[in-house]
Design an enzyme around this catalytic site. Structure first.
Site, PDB file in Angstrom:
ATOM      1  CD  GLU A 194     -52.505  -2.339  11.703  1.00 40.68           C
ATOM      2  OE1 GLU A 194     -51.540  -1.551  11.554  1.00 40.68           O
ATOM      3  OE2 GLU A 194     -52.376  -3.466  12.225  1.00 40.68           O
ATOM      4  CE  LYS A 217     -59.051 -14.182  20.127  1.00 36.76           C
ATOM      5  NZ  LYS A 217     -57.624 -14.367  20.406  1.00 36.76           N
ATOM      6  CG  PHE A 257     -50.870  -8.666  24.645  1.00 38.66           C
ATOM      7  CD1 PHE A 257     -49.677  -7.942  24.626  1.00 38.66           C
ATOM      8  CD2 PHE A 257     -51.237  -9.362  23.503  1.00 38.66           C
ATOM      9  CE1 PHE A 257     -48.874  -7.920  23.493  1.00 38.66           C
ATOM     10  CE2 PHE A 257     -50.434  -9.348  22.371  1.00 38.66           C
ATOM     11  CZ  PHE A 257     -49.247  -8.611  22.362  1.00 38.66           C
ATOM     12  CD  GLN A 258     -51.517  -6.781  20.219  1.00 35.99           C
ATOM     13  OE1 GLN A 258     -52.398  -7.539  19.827  1.00 35.99           O
ATOM     14  NE2 GLN A 258     -50.445  -6.476  19.484  1.00 35.99           N
ATOM     15  CG  MET A 318     -46.950  23.487   1.690  1.00 37.03           C
ATOM     16  SD  MET A 318     -47.125  24.753   0.414  1.00 37.03           S
ATOM     17  CE  MET A 318     -48.503  24.114  -0.522  1.00 37.03           C
TER      18      MET A 318
HETATM   19  C1  TPP Z   1     -48.661  13.346   8.403  1.00 35.20           C
HETATM   20  C2  TPP Z   1     -48.226  14.744   8.120  1.00 35.20           C
HETATM   21  N1  TPP Z   1     -47.099  15.228   8.708  1.00 35.20           N
HETATM   22  C3  TPP Z   1     -46.688  16.491   8.446  1.00 35.20           C
HETATM   23  C4  TPP Z   1     -47.399  17.304   7.617  1.00 35.20           C
HETATM   24  C5  TPP Z   1     -46.949  18.735   7.353  1.00 35.20           C
HETATM   25  N2  TPP Z   1     -46.616  18.925   5.939  1.00 35.20           N
HETATM   26  C6  TPP Z   1     -47.478  19.472   5.046  1.00 35.20           C
HETATM   27  S1  TPP Z   1     -46.876  19.520   3.499  1.00 35.20           S
HETATM   28  C7  TPP Z   1     -45.407  18.857   3.985  1.00 35.20           C
HETATM   29  C8  TPP Z   1     -44.319  18.601   2.983  1.00 35.20           C
HETATM   30  C9  TPP Z   1     -44.707  17.597   1.959  1.00 35.20           C
HETATM   31  O1  TPP Z   1     -43.577  17.251   1.210  1.00 35.20           O
HETATM   32  P1  TPP Z   1     -43.711  16.371  -0.076  1.00 35.20           P
HETATM   33  O2  TPP Z   1     -44.584  15.214   0.140  1.00 35.20           O
HETATM   34  O3  TPP Z   1     -42.358  16.070  -0.583  1.00 35.20           O
HETATM   35  O4  TPP Z   1     -44.498  17.315  -1.096  1.00 35.20           O
HETATM   36  P2  TPP Z   1     -44.080  18.712  -1.753  1.00 35.20           P
HETATM   37  O5  TPP Z   1     -44.599  19.788  -0.867  1.00 35.20           O
HETATM   38  O6  TPP Z   1     -42.592  18.745  -1.865  1.00 35.20           O
HETATM   39  O7  TPP Z   1     -44.774  18.681  -3.062  1.00 35.20           O
HETATM   40  C10 TPP Z   1     -45.416  18.600   5.362  1.00 35.20           C
HETATM   41  C11 TPP Z   1     -44.270  18.055   6.108  1.00 35.20           C
HETATM   42  C12 TPP Z   1     -48.599  16.764   7.067  1.00 35.20           C
HETATM   43  N3  TPP Z   1     -49.409  17.473   6.301  1.00 35.20           N
HETATM   44  N4  TPP Z   1     -48.963  15.489   7.312  1.00 35.20           N
END
Ligand code: TPP
Length: 549
Positions: free
Chosen positions: A47, A159, A109-110, A461
């Protein structure tokens, strides 16, 4: 007809042709009505992806995106997508099934109180208690979602309301009247523009959302004010214009940040002084007065005090702001010199693939209509920095919420919105795995979405911040145990290839774009590459770091 059929009829009256969703117990009557209801529905595999698919559809098309889910876990899974839409002001209507009215409050439920949960991440939420109200509520929800500052709206339908019989009646058309322009504020803004010596046009996502790109470009041309955009404003201005300095903020261009810091007037259009833009707030453009134009008056003074705030339709107010080319030649020359001095450089030693150069080459291989969706992290910033956008509807990036997992469902939504245009995903190996099940949705819909996966085997990042600000303690950011991505795509019937060296890039991009199916281009890049420049936390935007040293 029953309530569920009434919902489908009303959606069609609203012009809805595409829904993203996932069925379940409390929404079965509505899925039954969809069975032969005449509206396309794409079964996503989660979803959250249905909500983000609707976001991608809305961003690419400018129409309201529609998603639906069952009660309980279906509804809670939608919430991240709604929060994403909220922070980026995207018009989305989400419909959730709910347990019957008589069971609400019994821990049925749900049963979850999705209305309560959604209140802080929607513009408005409804619980439909009476089938008679369904049509009017849906019509109103669409108007709320798309009017003023757009945003997501949730409609929770028990529902029993879905199965109740109803005599459909014409919905009352609901439109909101624009505010009258504040002439005194306009006059003050004009005077401030005339007096300014070093003005900057600071453009946010609100301009694209208001379909006011033409008016904005005309204003920029007329006045000759040097301009910068936010992440969400990318594509709004002509990217090739000599006075366009690029994105400002944490990973903005040096020219943009230096010019903003030196400005004496910020003309802020459809932007909100996000902290990723301002850096250290009390050191942000300290000598600048502020003219703030926005459809949401709550933004005036929320973060930075405006000397004039004008709450108006941007299409109306921009043509009325200034008729003349401002006498700021010295400032224009200064900005052009900053731009020339701080051009991107793509010379990079070694054989390995350099992501900024690769993305520039990808951009050059695409035409101006291509839609680029990305995920969150380093690759997202490289897309913003090194790809060329001529419309904000072509740059789908989760700006406000920074939702990893955004990219693939958004790219799917975009392709359904504009099937005649190329839809390209640029993802990271961390983000891709967050909604990887949507490869199944791609397969189902047989959509030729092109996927470029920049794989640094890291949560890049976060790794970058650990390297720079946490003494190189790489806590839980190493992904050397990634799956074989090409094999995984193949399991969904999607062809692909891996590349590792610079000279492979252009032929591989060509093969990907020639494919008439979905395609995965898996690109191995160094884990040590960082995004530059970077404004470190707690300093002013003119203190940008450009390397580790
Ligand atoms: C749902 C979610 N969880 C955690 C983060 C924190 N976060 C920001 S960038 C990142 C790393 C992203 O890694 P990747 O997709 O491999 O991209 P890269 O930075 O290596 O290009 C994280 C964990 C986020 N933005 N969103």
């Amino acid at each position: 007809m029953n309530g569920a059929q009434y919902i489908v009829q009303t959606l069609k009256q609203q012009g809805v042709t595409q829904i993203f969703g996932y069925p379940g117990g409390a929404i079965m009557p509505l899925y039954d009505a969809l069975y032969d209801g005449g509206v396309e529905h794409l079964l996503c595999r989660h979803e959250q992806a249905a909500a983000l698919g609707a976001v991608g559809y809305a961003r690419a098309s400018g129409q309201v995106g529609v998603c639906m889910a069952t009660s309980g876990p279906g509804a809670t899974n939608l919430i991240t997508g709604l929060a994403d839409a909220m922070l980026d002001s995207i018009p989305v209507v989400a419909i959730t099934g709910q347990v019957p009215m008589a069971a609400i409050g019994t821990d049925a439920f749900q049963e979850v109180d999705v209305l309560g949960m959604s209140l802080s991440c929607t513009k408005h939420s409804y619980l439909v208690e009476n089938v008679e109200n369904l049509g009017d509520i849906i019509a109103e929800a669409f108007e709320v979602a798309r009017s003023g500052r757009p945003g997501p709206v949730l409609i929770d339908v028990p529902k029993n309301v879905q199965v109740a019989l109803v005599e459909p009646r014409a919905t009352v058309p609901c439109t909101t009247a624009p505010n009258a322009l504040d002439e005194a504020a306009l006059a003050k803004a004009r005077a401030m523009l005339a007096e300014a010596r070093q003005p900057i046009l600071y453009v946010g996502g609100g301009v694209g959302m208001a379909n006011a790109e033409a008016e904005l470009r005309a204003f920029a041309e007329r006045s000759g004010i040097p301009a910068v955009t936010t992440l969400k404003g990318i594509g709004t201005l002509n990217p090739d214009h000599e006075l366009f300095l690029g994105m400002l903020g944490m990973h903005g261009t040096k020219a943009a940040n230096l010019a903003v810091q030196q400005s004496d007037l910020l003309m802020v259009v459809g932007a909100r002084f996000d902290d990723r833009v301002t850096g250290k707030l009390d050191a942000f453009a300290v000598n600048a007065k502020v003219i703030h134009l926005d459809k949401d008056a709550a933004e005036f003074g929320k973060v930075r005090q405006a000397h004039v705030g004008i709450d108006a339709e941007l299409q109306q107010v921009l043509p009325r702001l200034t008729g003349e080319h401002l006498a700021i030649d010295a400032w224009r020359d200064q900005c052009k010199a900053l731009k020339a001095e701080h051009q991107w450089r793509y010379d990079h030693p070694g054989e390995a693939i350099y992501a900024p150069l690769m993305l520039k080459q990808l951009s050059e291989a695409l035409d101006d209509t291509a839609m680029i969706s990305c995920d969150v992290g380093q690759h997202q910033m490289w897309v913003a920095q090194h790809m060329r956008f001529t419309s904000p509807r072509n740059h789908l990036s989760s700006a406000g919420l920074g939702t990893m997992g955004f990219g693939l469902p958004a790219a799917i939504g975009a392709k359904l919105a504009r099937p005649e245009h190329e839809s390209v995903l640029v993802s990271g190996d961390g983000s891709f795995m967050m909604n990887v099940q949507e490869l199944g949705t791609l397969k189902r819909a047989q959509l030729p979405v092109k996927m470029v996966l920049l794989d640094n085997q890291r949560l890049g990042m976060v790794r970058q911040w650990q390297e720079l600000f946490f003494d190189g303690r790489f806590s839980e950011t190493i992904l050397t145990d990634n799956p074989d991505f090409v094999a995984m795509a193949a399991a969904f019937g999607i062809p692909g290839e891996t590349i590792t060296r610079k000279e492979q890039v252009q032929p591989a991009i060509a093969r990907m774009l020639q494919a008439d199916t979905a395609y995965l281009l898996h690109v191995r890049i160094s884990e040590e590459e960082n995004v530059w420049p970077l404004v470190p936390p707690g300093v002013a935007n003119d203190q940008m770091m450009e390397s580790k040293a």
